[in-house]
Design an enzyme around this catalytic site. Structure first.
Site, PDB file in Angstrom:
ATOM      1  N   LYS A  67       0.819  -1.228   0.000  1.00 24.86           N
ATOM      2  CA  LYS A  67       0.000   0.000   0.000  1.00 24.86           C
ATOM      3  C   LYS A  67       0.848   1.272   0.000  1.00 24.86           C
ATOM      4  O   LYS A  67       0.473   2.263  -0.626  1.00 24.86           O
ATOM      5  CB  LYS A  67      -0.940  -0.003   1.209  1.00 24.86           C
ATOM      6  CG  LYS A  67      -2.021  -1.071   1.130  1.00 24.86           C
ATOM      7  CD  LYS A  67      -2.964  -0.982   2.319  1.00 24.86           C
ATOM      8  CE  LYS A  67      -4.091  -1.986   2.179  1.00 24.86           C
ATOM      9  NZ  LYS A  67      -5.144  -1.781   3.183  1.00 24.86           N
ATOM     10  N   ASP A 103     -10.533   2.735   2.710  1.00 21.77           N
ATOM     11  CA  ASP A 103     -10.779   2.026   3.980  1.00 21.77           C
ATOM     12  C   ASP A 103     -11.573   2.871   4.979  1.00 21.77           C
ATOM     13  O   ASP A 103     -12.484   2.369   5.640  1.00 21.77           O
ATOM     14  CB  ASP A 103      -9.453   1.604   4.621  1.00 21.77           C
ATOM     15  CG  ASP A 103      -8.943   0.284   4.056  1.00 21.77           C
ATOM     16  OD1 ASP A 103      -9.747  -0.477   3.481  1.00 21.77           O
ATOM     17  OD2 ASP A 103      -7.733   0.019   4.180  1.00 21.77           O
TER      18      ASP A 103
HETATM   19  N1  NAP Z   1     -12.627  -4.941   8.019  1.00 19.30           N
HETATM   20  C1  NAP Z   1     -11.721  -4.495   7.167  1.00 19.30           C
HETATM   21  O1  NAP Z   1     -12.009  -4.163   6.005  1.00 19.30           O
HETATM   22  C2  NAP Z   1     -10.292  -4.358   7.627  1.00 19.30           C
HETATM   23  C3  NAP Z   1      -9.417  -3.504   6.938  1.00 19.30           C
HETATM   24  C4  NAP Z   1      -8.100  -3.383   7.410  1.00 19.30           C
HETATM   25  C5  NAP Z   1      -7.687  -4.106   8.513  1.00 19.30           C
HETATM   26  N2  NAP Z   1      -8.569  -4.932   9.136  1.00 19.30           N
HETATM   27  C6  NAP Z   1      -8.152  -5.700  10.332  1.00 19.30           C
HETATM   28  O2  NAP Z   1      -7.735  -4.761  11.306  1.00 19.30           O
HETATM   29  C7  NAP Z   1      -6.692  -5.295  12.104  1.00 19.30           C
HETATM   30  C8  NAP Z   1      -5.524  -4.315  12.156  1.00 19.30           C
HETATM   31  O3  NAP Z   1      -4.994  -4.134  10.864  1.00 19.30           O
HETATM   32  P1  NAP Z   1      -3.835  -3.054  10.583  1.00 19.30           P
HETATM   33  O4  NAP Z   1      -3.534  -3.153   9.142  1.00 19.30           O
HETATM   34  O5  NAP Z   1      -4.194  -1.740  11.160  1.00 19.30           O
HETATM   35  O6  NAP Z   1      -2.619  -3.709  11.415  1.00 19.30           O
HETATM   36  P2  NAP Z   1      -1.308  -2.969  11.999  1.00 19.30           P
HETATM   37  O7  NAP Z   1      -0.981  -1.762  11.210  1.00 19.30           O
HETATM   38  O8  NAP Z   1      -0.311  -4.058  12.138  1.00 19.30           O
HETATM   39  O9  NAP Z   1      -1.750  -2.477  13.486  1.00 19.30           O
HETATM   40  C9  NAP Z   1      -2.022  -3.422  14.499  1.00 19.30           C
HETATM   41  C10 NAP Z   1      -2.586  -2.698  15.725  1.00 19.30           C
HETATM   42  O10 NAP Z   1      -2.900  -3.705  16.709  1.00 19.30           O
HETATM   43  C11 NAP Z   1      -2.200  -3.392  17.921  1.00 19.30           C
HETATM   44  N3  NAP Z   1      -1.842  -4.637  18.607  1.00 19.30           N
HETATM   45  C12 NAP Z   1      -1.352  -5.771  18.066  1.00 19.30           C
HETATM   46  N4  NAP Z   1      -1.134  -6.691  19.025  1.00 19.30           N
HETATM   47  C13 NAP Z   1      -1.481  -6.108  20.210  1.00 19.30           C
HETATM   48  C14 NAP Z   1      -1.469  -6.543  21.564  1.00 19.30           C
HETATM   49  N5  NAP Z   1      -1.050  -7.778  21.896  1.00 19.30           N
HETATM   50  N6  NAP Z   1      -1.918  -5.691  22.531  1.00 19.30           N
HETATM   51  C15 NAP Z   1      -2.340  -4.439  22.199  1.00 19.30           C
HETATM   52  N7  NAP Z   1      -2.359  -3.959  20.913  1.00 19.30           N
HETATM   53  C16 NAP Z   1      -1.936  -4.799  19.948  1.00 19.30           C
HETATM   54  C17 NAP Z   1      -0.972  -2.629  17.483  1.00 19.30           C
HETATM   55  O11 NAP Z   1      -0.439  -1.905  18.563  1.00 19.30           O
HETATM   56  P3  NAP Z   1       1.100  -1.395  18.537  1.00 19.30           P
HETATM   57  O12 NAP Z   1       1.108  -0.145  17.706  1.00 19.30           O
HETATM   58  O13 NAP Z   1       1.437  -1.170  19.958  1.00 19.30           O
HETATM   59  O14 NAP Z   1       1.914  -2.517  17.908  1.00 19.30           O
HETATM   60  C18 NAP Z   1      -1.593  -1.740  16.398  1.00 19.30           C
HETATM   61  O15 NAP Z   1      -2.307  -0.665  16.974  1.00 19.30           O
HETATM   62  C19 NAP Z   1      -6.354  -6.651  11.469  1.00 19.30           C
HETATM   63  O16 NAP Z   1      -7.017  -7.659  12.205  1.00 19.30           O
HETATM   64  C20 NAP Z   1      -6.944  -6.570  10.081  1.00 19.30           C
HETATM   65  O17 NAP Z   1      -7.334  -7.837   9.556  1.00 19.30           O
HETATM   66  C21 NAP Z   1      -9.860  -5.068   8.735  1.00 19.30           C
END
Ligand code: NAP
Length: 282
Positions: A67, A103
């Site tokens: 992306k 998004d």
């Molecule tokens: N529905 C949809 O269309 C859609 C679209 C996009 C994403 N998603 C989903 O959204 C989720 C996040 O995606 P992303 O792309 O934003 O991922 P990302 O950029 O990797 O961000 C992950 C987030 O989760 C937090 N996190 C991970 N493990 C944690 C833990 N053990 N305790 C507390 N916080 C934790 C991280 O905190 P830190 O910053 O502290 O690491 C960060 O804020 C995924 O499950 C993805 O499948 C869904």
């Protein structure tokens, strides 16, 4: 006969549900078109985009990890996407490639579709998480008039970056401070990967959350996370993550195929069934 073509690029890309969504709409609207998966390794993105037109594609979706790379390679279609720094939808116009991010609007459209009469303007909102998805959602919420968006994240610096990029209505919050700050909320959103199949559950005490608040989770595998279930069981209205996935696809389909598609219950159930066998909406 001219077949309209689009695809999704990623590495890996086999998990993407976009072909199912766009394939459903192509069939529904009787459009002679196709939507494929293209596994594009890092390092090959520029070459792929250069040959997009020759391959007969009108555009593509972009998934992880491309992306940001694509953002640097195409013309950026709008100011909101310029602030985000990522692109998930590419389309061609007059021989040039343009990129946008859908998004944030997809998330908001899913809440508006599922909670009758809900409007973002003036609302107090909390995001749990400050990753890529939170960034897109926070930008859209602020642009659409949310009064305040608290962002609670394990790594506080990432929430502070959102405030720097999107302004004073973003309020960074330490992760442990979230439960005490729920009392005035209209909308609480999990944007972390916690609760996703294979990840630890999201555990947060919802005791102070008003009964009228809406609770959303953007995780869609499983379709209803334990976090959403506990919110539903205490009487809050809930919004699952599949709606965001479906609504973010609308603009790309319209840009490539010329018809604005509808997100219907039938489409929801069709994709839900691909996630959880035997799923039936109630
Ligand atoms: N529905 C949809 O269309 C859609 C679209 C996009 C994403 N998603 C989903 O959204 C989720 C996040 O995606 P992303 O792309 O934003 O991922 P990302 O950029 O990797 O961000 C992950 C987030 O989760 C937090 N996190 C991970 N493990 C944690 C833990 N053990 N305790 C507390 N916080 C934790 C991280 O905190 P830190 O910053 O502290 O690491 C960060 O804020 C995924 O499950 C993805 O499948 C869904």
């Amino acid at each position: 006969m001219n077949i309209k073509r689009a695809c999704v690029i990623g590495w890996p890309v086999s998990h993407s549900r976009s072909p199912l969504i766009h394939g459903y709409w192509l069939g529904k609207y009787g459009i002679l078109g196709s939507y494929d998966r293209q596994a594009v390794p890092p390092g090959a993105v520029r070459a792929f985009l250069d040959s997009l037109g020759e391959e007969g594609y009108l555009g593509c979706n972009v998934t992880l990890p491309h992306k940001e790379t694509v953002f640097d390679l195409v013309n950026i279609a709008d100011e909101a996407t310029r602030r985000l720094g990522v692109v998930n939808t590419v389309f061609s116009r007059n021989g040039e490639l343009w990129g946008t991010s859908t998004d944030g609007e997809g998330f908001l459209a899913s809440v508006e579709a599922e909670i009758a009469g809900w409007e973002v303007s003036g609302r107090n909102i909390m995001l749990l998480g400050a990753g890529g998805a939170a960034r897109a959602i926070a930008g859209t919420l602020v642009a659409r008039g949310a009064a305040q968006v608290q962002v609670a994240n394990r790594t506080l610096e990432r929430a502070e970056i959102l405030r720097n990029d999107f302004g004073k209505r973003i309020m960074p919050l330490a992760w442990d401070a979230a439960p005490a700050a729920l009392a005035e909320l209209d909308l609480l959103v999990n944007t972390t990967s916690l609760g996703m199949t294979g990840q630890p559950p999201l555990q947060i005490d919802l005791g102070r959350l008003p009964g009228a608040a809406v609770v959303a989770d953007i995780v869609y595998v499983p379709l209803e996370t334990a976090f959403l279930r506990s919110a539903r069981e205490r009487g809050n209205r809930i919004v699952g993550g599949l709606g965001m996935l479906l609504h973010q696809a609308v603009r790309g389909f319209e840009l490539w195929f010329g018809t604005r598609p509808e997100v219907t219950r039938d489409l929801h159930d069709f994709i839900a069934e691909s996630i959880e066998k035997g799923y039936r909406s109630t």
